[in-house]
Design a protein around this motif. Structure first.
Motif, PDB file in Angstrom:
ATOM      1  N   LYS A 193       0.895  -1.226  -0.011  1.00 15.53           N
ATOM      2  CA  LYS A 193      -0.165  -0.112  -0.008  1.00 15.53           C
ATOM      3  C   LYS A 193       0.789   1.263  -0.047  1.00 15.53           C
ATOM      4  O   LYS A 193       1.673   1.527   0.940  1.00 15.53           O
ATOM      5  CB  LYS A 193      -0.818   0.171   1.554  1.00 15.53           C
ATOM      6  N   THR A 194       0.646   2.002  -1.042  1.00 12.69           N
ATOM      7  CA  THR A 194       1.527   3.498  -1.126  1.00 12.69           C
ATOM      8  C   THR A 194       0.578   4.564  -1.220  1.00 12.69           C
ATOM      9  O   THR A 194      -0.228   4.539  -1.756  1.00 12.69           O
ATOM     10  CB  THR A 194       2.408   3.359  -2.598  1.00 12.69           C
ATOM     11  N   ARG A 195       1.079   5.371  -0.164  1.00 12.29           N
ATOM     12  CA  ARG A 195       0.568   6.968  -0.158  1.00 12.29           C
ATOM     13  C   ARG A 195       1.475   7.980  -0.778  1.00 12.29           C
ATOM     14  O   ARG A 195       2.670   7.732  -0.247  1.00 12.29           O
ATOM     15  CB  ARG A 195      -0.129   7.162   0.975  1.00 12.29           C
ATOM     16  N   VAL A 196       1.144   8.659  -1.710  1.00  9.32           N
ATOM     17  CA  VAL A 196       2.114   9.604  -2.098  1.00  9.32           C
ATOM     18  C   VAL A 196       1.640  11.120  -1.539  1.00  9.32           C
ATOM     19  O   VAL A 196       0.488  11.473  -1.682  1.00  9.32           O
ATOM     20  CB  VAL A 196       2.340   9.674  -3.725  1.00  9.32           C
ATOM     21  N   LEU A 197       2.530  11.591  -0.934  1.00 19.47           N
ATOM     22  CA  LEU A 197       2.206  12.934  -0.166  1.00 19.47           C
ATOM     23  C   LEU A 197       2.910  13.903  -0.663  1.00 19.47           C
ATOM     24  O   LEU A 197       4.160  14.032  -0.900  1.00 19.47           O
ATOM     25  CB  LEU A 197       2.228  12.837   1.405  1.00 19.47           C
ATOM     26  N   ARG A 198       2.224  15.150  -1.347  1.00 22.65           N
ATOM     27  CA  ARG A 198       2.885  16.343  -1.787  1.00 22.65           C
ATOM     28  C   ARG A 198       3.233  17.322  -0.684  1.00 22.65           C
ATOM     29  O   ARG A 198       2.253  17.682   0.063  1.00 22.65           O
ATOM     30  CB  ARG A 198       2.071  16.990  -2.943  1.00 22.65           C
ATOM     31  N   THR A 199       4.305  17.729  -0.352  1.00 23.08           N
ATOM     32  CA  THR A 199       4.820  18.596   0.750  1.00 23.08           C
ATOM     33  C   THR A 199       4.340  20.000   0.265  1.00 23.08           C
ATOM     34  O   THR A 199       4.270  20.232  -1.045  1.00 23.08           O
ATOM     35  CB  THR A 199       6.259  18.333   1.053  1.00 23.08           C
ATOM     36  N   GLU A 200       4.307  20.949   1.088  1.00 20.45           N
ATOM     37  CA  GLU A 200       4.132  22.406   0.840  1.00 20.45           C
ATOM     38  C   GLU A 200       5.347  23.158   1.034  1.00 20.45           C
ATOM     39  O   GLU A 200       5.450  24.004   0.107  1.00 20.45           O
ATOM     40  CB  GLU A 200       2.953  22.790   1.662  1.00 20.45           C
ATOM     41  N   ASP A 201       6.068  23.003   2.026  1.00 17.90           N
ATOM     42  CA  ASP A 201       7.221  24.010   2.325  1.00 17.90           C
ATOM     43  C   ASP A 201       8.375  22.900   2.444  1.00 17.90           C
ATOM     44  O   ASP A 201       8.363  21.828   2.957  1.00 17.90           O
ATOM     45  CB  ASP A 201       6.835  24.808   3.348  1.00 17.90           C
ATOM     46  N   GLU A 202       9.400  23.370   1.885  1.00 17.28           N
ATOM     47  CA  GLU A 202      10.742  22.592   1.923  1.00 17.28           C
ATOM     48  C   GLU A 202      11.758  23.787   2.332  1.00 17.28           C
ATOM     49  O   GLU A 202      12.035  24.710   1.505  1.00 17.28           O
ATOM     50  CB  GLU A 202      10.800  21.695   0.776  1.00 17.28           C
ATOM     51  N   VAL A 203      12.724  23.325   2.898  1.00 14.21           N
ATOM     52  CA  VAL A 203      14.084  24.168   3.495  1.00 14.21           C
ATOM     53  C   VAL A 203      15.172  23.152   3.283  1.00 14.21           C
ATOM     54  O   VAL A 203      15.029  22.048   3.813  1.00 14.21           O
ATOM     55  CB  VAL A 203      14.010  24.730   4.426  1.00 14.21           C
ATOM     56  N   VAL A 204      16.220  23.431   2.469  1.00 11.84           N
ATOM     57  CA  VAL A 204      17.418  22.661   2.400  1.00 11.84           C
ATOM     58  C   VAL A 204      18.585  23.767   2.601  1.00 11.84           C
ATOM     59  O   VAL A 204      18.791  24.500   1.917  1.00 11.84           O
ATOM     60  CB  VAL A 204      17.726  21.836   0.933  1.00 11.84           C
ATOM     61  N   GLY A 205      19.267  23.244   3.699  1.00 14.04           N
ATOM     62  CA  GLY A 205      20.360  24.365   4.180  1.00 14.04           C
ATOM     63  C   GLY A 205      19.461  25.560   4.372  1.00 14.04           C
ATOM     64  O   GLY A 205      18.733  25.817   5.298  1.00 14.04           O
ATOM     65  N   ALA A 206      20.314  26.579   3.968  1.00 17.93           N
ATOM     66  CA  ALA A 206      19.598  27.924   4.000  1.00 17.93           C
ATOM     67  C   ALA A 206      18.645  28.471   2.805  1.00 17.93           C
ATOM     68  O   ALA A 206      18.350  29.467   2.892  1.00 17.93           O
ATOM     69  CB  ALA A 206      20.862  28.887   4.205  1.00 17.93           C
ATOM     70  N   GLU A 207      18.243  27.558   1.975  1.00 16.21           N
ATOM     71  CA  GLU A 207      17.443  27.821   0.782  1.00 16.21           C
ATOM     72  C   GLU A 207      16.061  27.103   0.808  1.00 16.21           C
ATOM     73  O   GLU A 207      15.853  26.234   1.232  1.00 16.21           O
ATOM     74  CB  GLU A 207      18.254  27.296  -0.287  1.00 16.21           C
ATOM     75  N   ARG A 208      15.072  28.026   0.416  1.00 18.74           N
ATOM     76  CA  ARG A 208      13.736  27.727   0.250  1.00 18.74           C
ATOM     77  C   ARG A 208      13.303  27.076  -1.159  1.00 18.74           C
ATOM     78  O   ARG A 208      12.297  26.702  -1.200  1.00 18.74           O
ATOM     79  CB  ARG A 208      12.751  28.831   0.745  1.00 18.74           C
ATOM     80  N   GLU A 209      14.376  27.524  -1.964  1.00 13.07           N
ATOM     81  CA  GLU A 209      13.967  27.181  -3.383  1.00 13.07           C
ATOM     82  C   GLU A 209      14.991  26.315  -4.150  1.00 13.07           C
ATOM     83  O   GLU A 209      16.225  26.087  -3.522  1.00 13.07           O
ATOM     84  CB  GLU A 209      13.426  28.393  -4.293  1.00 13.07           C
ATOM     85  N   ARG A 210      15.132  25.862  -5.246  1.00 11.98           N
ATOM     86  CA  ARG A 210      16.206  25.254  -5.970  1.00 11.98           C
ATOM     87  C   ARG A 210      16.352  23.870  -5.407  1.00 11.98           C
ATOM     88  O   ARG A 210      17.511  23.454  -5.930  1.00 11.98           O
ATOM     89  CB  ARG A 210      17.411  26.255  -5.951  1.00 11.98           C
TER      90      ARG A 210
END
Length: 117
Positions: free
Chosen positions: A40-57
């Motif tokens: 059983k698989t559920r795919v969840l779309r996240t809304e906000d992501e931060v990698v290191g000091a970046e919010r985009e890219r």
């Protein structure tokens, strides 16, 4: 069992996540001796992501697989490696976007119960 959760970035809306899930089920059956009809698989779309000091890219995908206890550490490691490779096949690199692909396999807690109605 297996209970599978795919958390994925909104930057990856164009990926065919149902196709990925079907391919993932085959990998789980082959590698961890699970029953196909139990996957059983559920795919969840996240809304906000931060990698290191970046919010985009950046785009993040994490696959978590919970199995009934009893698989060896080697089997779990083979499964996570196969899942990351499958992600690499289904999630194409994008210009200016760093991809962060990961997977984990863990045992379900002994309290786990299920019902099919």
């Amino acid at each position: 069992m297996p209970q599978i959760t795919v958390e994925r970035s909104p930057h990856l809306d164009d990926v065919d996540w149902e196709e990925f899930a079907l391919a993932l089920h085959a990998v789980v059956v082959e590698t961890a001796a699970a029953r196909l009809e139990a996957c059983k698989t559920r795919v969840l779309r996240t809304e906000d992501e931060v990698v290191g000091a970046e919010r985009e890219r950046h785009a993040v995908v994490n696959v978590s697989i919970a199995l009934l206890a009893g698989r060896s550490d080697e089997t779990k490691a083979r499964l996570t490696e196969a899942v990351v490779e499958l992600l690499r096949e289904h999630v194409e690199p994008r210009d200016g976007l760093g991809l962060h692909l990961s997977a984990e396999v863990r045992d379900l807690d002994p309290s786990y119960r299920k019902a099919e109605v």
